[in-house]
Design an enzyme around this catalytic site. Structure first.
Site, PDB file in Angstrom:
ATOM      1  N   LYS A 151       0.875  -1.180   0.000  1.00 45.79           N
ATOM      2  CA  LYS A 151       0.000   0.000   0.000  1.00 45.79           C
ATOM      3  C   LYS A 151       0.908   1.225   0.000  1.00 45.79           C
ATOM      4  CE  LYS A 151      -4.236   1.360   2.415  1.00 45.79           C
ATOM      5  NZ  LYS A 151      -5.140   1.484   1.293  1.00 45.79           N
TER       6      LYS A 151
HETATM    7  C1  LIG Z   1      -6.666  -0.718  -4.008  1.00 49.51           C
HETATM    8  C2  LIG Z   1      -7.317  -1.280  -2.781  1.00 49.51           C
HETATM    9  N1  LIG Z   1      -7.809  -2.529  -2.813  1.00 49.51           N
HETATM   10  C3  LIG Z   1      -8.405  -3.072  -1.742  1.00 49.51           C
HETATM   11  C4  LIG Z   1      -8.542  -2.369  -0.570  1.00 49.51           C
HETATM   12  C5  LIG Z   1      -9.201  -2.996   0.626  1.00 49.51           C
HETATM   13  O1  LIG Z   1      -8.245  -3.240   1.627  1.00 49.51           O
HETATM   14  P1  LIG Z   1      -8.617  -3.263   3.151  1.00 49.51           P
HETATM   15  O2  LIG Z   1      -9.763  -4.188   3.298  1.00 49.51           O
HETATM   16  O3  LIG Z   1      -7.393  -3.761   3.829  1.00 49.51           O
HETATM   17  O4  LIG Z   1      -8.952  -1.872   3.550  1.00 49.51           O
HETATM   18  C6  LIG Z   1      -8.058  -1.064  -0.495  1.00 49.51           C
HETATM   19  C7  LIG Z   1      -8.184  -0.277   0.727  1.00 49.51           C
HETATM   20  O5  LIG Z   1      -7.234  -0.041   1.397  1.00 49.51           O
HETATM   21  C8  LIG Z   1      -7.412  -0.506  -1.626  1.00 49.51           C
HETATM   22  O6  LIG Z   1      -6.938   0.747  -1.593  1.00 49.51           O
END
Ligand SMILES: Cc1ncc(COP(=O)(O)O)c(C=O)c1O
Length: 307
Positions: A151
């Protein structure tokens, strides 16, 4: 908010315009939610988010100068200082000012933690009514181009392009295909499709961020007795699904009612999506004993003394 070890007022949280991350997106971050629970405010899946934060940092060679326990304590301290009963939590570790060469070389690693109240991400009614999505003309980058499971700040320009395009065409959210032509994910959410009480989602082989809410929902669905499979998600599968929904810390569990004008089944939230939402919110509010481990209480509980 918190910066490099100290609580500081929001208005004083400045960074220099020569910060490396501002120019090149060289930072990693997390998005968490603190929920109001029966035992007081608690950060949902804090340990899993910190694990991903440190893994993201490691991929980019960012050495976070604090131990995980220190960041966990700092998060709780910021929430308590703000007296929030629920909020969004955003730790960010980024390269600050030193050089503007692409290699961050001696740039210092700055660590900040922001918290703010944040309601439903995709609009107040979206949890019940669902969202209308469109297939983005922008593809999701593939893991050999950038580490999709990290991320990192700069990676989000791909999501920004997609969501801006979707909203400009009157949709709520974008669906990005991967370079193989299968669905990867939303601009900030993972995708689940339901067929005959069986859930299908994809994994890191399909250019997605491995969402923490995705893991939570897989566990809830399995505990409900549903089969959960991982594999490629084809657009056709989505269009012919009984139900479909997004998962994410911001979006929580949001039904998808329409894709480019084509209704998913009845065009309303499906019964399994609704049931999973109910259990999800019971878990986030501490009302389901089975999932109490997902909650990290912000204030330590007083020790009960038995005489
Ligand atoms: C590109 C992307 N995919 C999926 C998610 C879902 O991730 P999470 O459930 O850890 O928030 C997020 C959110 O952070 C995201 O930015």
């Amino acid at each position: 908010m918190w910066r490099n070890g100290d609580i500081i007022p929001w208005r004083e949280a400045n960074t220099h315009v020569s910060a490396h991350a501002l120019h090149y997106g060289s930072g990693v971050f997390e998005g968490m939610r603190c929920y109001e629970t029966v035992d007081g405010p608690a950060v949902f899946c804090l340990e899993a988010h910190l694990e991903r934060l440190y893994n993201s940092a490691s991929v980019y060679g960012i050495q976070i100068p604090y131990a995980r326990a220190e960041i966990a304590d700092a998060i709780c301290e910021v929430i308590q200082t703000n007296e929030f009963s629920s909020c969004y939590v955003r730790p960010l570790c980024y390269y600050g000012s030193s050089t503007l060469g692409v290699h961050p070389a001696k740039c210092p690693v700055e660590v900040v933690i922001l918290t703010w109240p944040w309601a439903t991400y995709l609009g107040a009614e979206s949890l019940e009514r669902g969202v209308r999505v469109t297939v983005s003309p922008w593809l999701k980058f593939q893991s050999q181009m950038m580490p999709t499971t990290a991320k990192a700040c700069g990676q989000y320009v791909n999501s920004i392009l997609a969501v801006r395009d979707a909203v400009s065409r009157g949709f709520d959210e974008a669906l990005l295909l991967n370079t193989e032509g299968h669905i990867a994910e939303g601009s900030g959410e993972n995708l689940f499709i339901v067929h005959d009480r069986q859930l299908v989602t994809n994994d890191e082989g399909h250019s997605i961020l491995l969402g923490i809410t995705r893991d939570v929902v897989m566990r809830i669905a399995r505990d409900l007795g549903c089969r959960v499979e991982t594999g490629a998600l084809r657009l056709d599968d989505l269009l012919n699904a009984d139900e479909a929904f997004f998962t994410g810390t911001a979006a929580e569990v949001t039904p998808i009612c329409e894709v480019d004008g084509v209704q998913i089944k009845t065009g309303r939230r499906g019964p399994l999506t609704e049931r999973i939402q109910e259990i999800f919110f019971a878990a986030t509010s501490g009302r389901d004993e089975r999932y109490k481990d997902w909650l990290h209480l912000v204030a330590p509980q007083p020790v009960e003394v038995v005489c």
